[in-house]
Design an enzyme around this catalytic site. Sequence first.
Site, PDB file in Angstrom:
ATOM      1  CB  SER A  94      -0.894   0.004   1.238  1.00 43.48           C
ATOM      2  OG  SER A  94      -0.107   0.316   2.376  1.00 43.48           O
ATOM      3  CE  LYS A  95      -2.377   6.811  -2.190  1.00 45.59           C
ATOM      4  NZ  LYS A  95      -3.015   5.784  -2.955  1.00 45.59           N
ATOM      5  NE  ARG A  96       0.403   0.583   5.939  1.00 46.48           N
ATOM      6  CZ  ARG A  96       1.101  -0.509   6.204  1.00 46.48           C
ATOM      7  NH1 ARG A  96       2.182  -0.453   6.938  1.00 46.48           N
ATOM      8  NH2 ARG A  96       0.698  -1.686   5.733  1.00 46.48           N
ATOM      9  CG  HIS A  97       4.535  -1.200   1.950  1.00 53.48           C
ATOM     10  ND1 HIS A  97       3.219  -1.586   1.869  1.00 53.48           N
ATOM     11  CD2 HIS A  97       5.056  -1.824   3.025  1.00 53.48           C
ATOM     12  CE1 HIS A  97       2.951  -2.423   2.860  1.00 53.48           C
ATOM     13  NE2 HIS A  97       4.044  -2.583   3.577  1.00 53.48           N
ATOM     14  N   GLY A  98       5.387   2.788  -0.209  1.00 50.92           N
ATOM     15  CA  GLY A  98       6.002   3.576  -1.289  1.00 50.92           C
ATOM     16  C   GLY A  98       5.000   3.719  -2.416  1.00 50.92           C
TER      17      GLY A  98
END
Length: 495
Positions: free
Chosen positions: A259-263
Site C-alpha cells: 500500500s501507499k505506506r510502503h512507497g
Amino acid sequence: MPVRVRYAPSPTGSPHVGNLRTAIYNWLFVKKMGGQFIARLEDTDRTPGRYMPEGIWDIEESLRYLGTIPDEWWVSGGSSGPYIQSERLPLYKEYADKLIASGHAYRCYCSRERLEAMRQEQQAKGIPTGYDRCCRSDDGREEMRTKRREELGHEPPCVVRLAMPLEGQTVVHDLVKGDIVYDNRTQDDQVLLKTDGFPTYFLACAVDDHLMGVTHVIRGDDWLSSAAKFVAVINAFGWDPPALVHPPLIMGSDRKKLSKRHGSTQFTEFVEQGYLPEALLNFLVLLGWSAGDENRELFTLPELIERFSLEGISEHPAIFDYDKLKWMNGMYIRQSPPGRIIGLCIQQLQKAGLISNPPSEIELELARKLIPLEIERMKVLSEIVPMAEPFFHELRFPEGYDEKAVTKWLHVEYIHALLRNEIDIFTKIENWEPTSLETAIRTLAEDMQLKFAGVIHPTRVAVTGRTVGPGLFEALWALGRETTLQRLHSVLEAL
Ligand code: GLU
C-alpha cells in the site's frame, strides 16, 4: 480452442502495480500461446470516491507504456464489443431474465431498511450475515411485493438475486492453487442486478467472460475469495467456467499487503519518477512468477515470451522490493541508447521547470553534454533534477550553495589565492575540454603545493554549490567557460 484472455480493470484511479502485473501476465500468455488479449472496462460500480471516469485514460496509457496493447478493447473495438460494461446493460438484463426463467435467480423486493436491520441483528447475534431468502419462494415474494407496493403507492423496485443451490458444493479450480471447495450452504443469495439496472460484478463478469469467449481468467489474488460466487453464477447458466489463475498477493517488506505506506503503488507515480517501461515490465513479471532460473533477473521481452507459463506462477506472496526495481531500472538506463535517456531526462527537467518547453538551443546543448555524464550512476530518471539544478539554475553565492560544503571547503586559508589563480588559468586556457582542464588543475595543485583533493573540492563547491555531482572536469566543460568564470568571480568577491 484459441486462447482468449482478458484484463478487466475498473476505473478507480491510476492503475495499481498489481493490475499492471495482471495485464502483463495476460499479454505474455497470449504472446506465448497465440490468441487474443482483450481489455474490458468494468465500470458498473458507481460508488462515489471509487468510480473515477477519468481513470480510463490512465488505464490506456499504462497499457501503451508497457507495450501490452490489447487485441480487442474499447480503443480499437473488436468482434465481442462493446468492451465497456456500462454500454452492455441490456445484455445483463437479458441474461438475468434467463436465470429467472430457468429458476436460478429470483426478484427480491426487500427494502434497504429491512436488509440493514437483518444484518445488524445477525451481527449482534454473532452469526454470519446474509440474506434470509424471504423472496426466494413465490409466496414470500408476492407478500413482500404487495407490502412494499402499499407502502410506496407504486410498483416497488427490485433486485435480482442468484438462487444459490442449498446443498452440494461449488468447486473453484485454480491452476496454481488447486481446487478450493465451498459448501453451498455457506454462500449467500448474492445480488446480480441492482435496482438501477446495473449488474453487480458477478453477473457482468460471468456474462462477459462467456460472451467474449474467454478461456483463461488471470487476475489478482484478491478475487480468489469471491471466486466461488463467480463460479456459482457460471454454473447457474450451465456454462463451462474458464480456467482460473490467481497470481499471488503483492506485499511490502513487512509482509503486509502493498500500500501507499510502503512507497509508490500507482502507474503514474512510477512514470513520474522515471522508470522505463521495460524495467517495470521485467520487474513486475518476476513478482510472483519464476522463469525457473532463480539467479537471473534481467530478461529481454522475447526471452520472457518464450519462458512464460502459468505453471511458473507462484502460490506464495511476492515481496515488492523497491531497491531491486531501482537497480533494474539503472541497468536498463545503461542499456538504452543515450539519446533516449537524454530525451526522457529533458522531459523530467521540463516538468521541474529547469528547461523551457520546447528547450532553447543553449539548454539543449547543455543537456546533451550533462546528461550522459550522469547515466553511469542514475537509477531513476528523476534523479537528474537535483543533479542538474546547479547547471540550469543561475547560481549566485551564497544563494543556492550548500552551507556545509561552503563551511568545509570555501573557508580554507588558501581559497582567495586558489580562486584567483583559477580565474587566471581558465581565462587563458585554449581548449575548454575535460582533459585540458584536468591537466591545468593538476599543474596548479603542484604549483601551489596543495593536495589534489584540496583543489578539487573547493573548486567544485565554488562552481556548483555542492560537493556531489559529475566529475569536476566534465562538469566545468559542460557548464562552459563563461559561467564557470562568472561563478568563481562571484564567490571570490563575496568571501
Ligand atoms: N474489475 C476487477 C478489478 O478491477 C477485475 C475482476 C476480474 O478480473 O475478474 O480488479
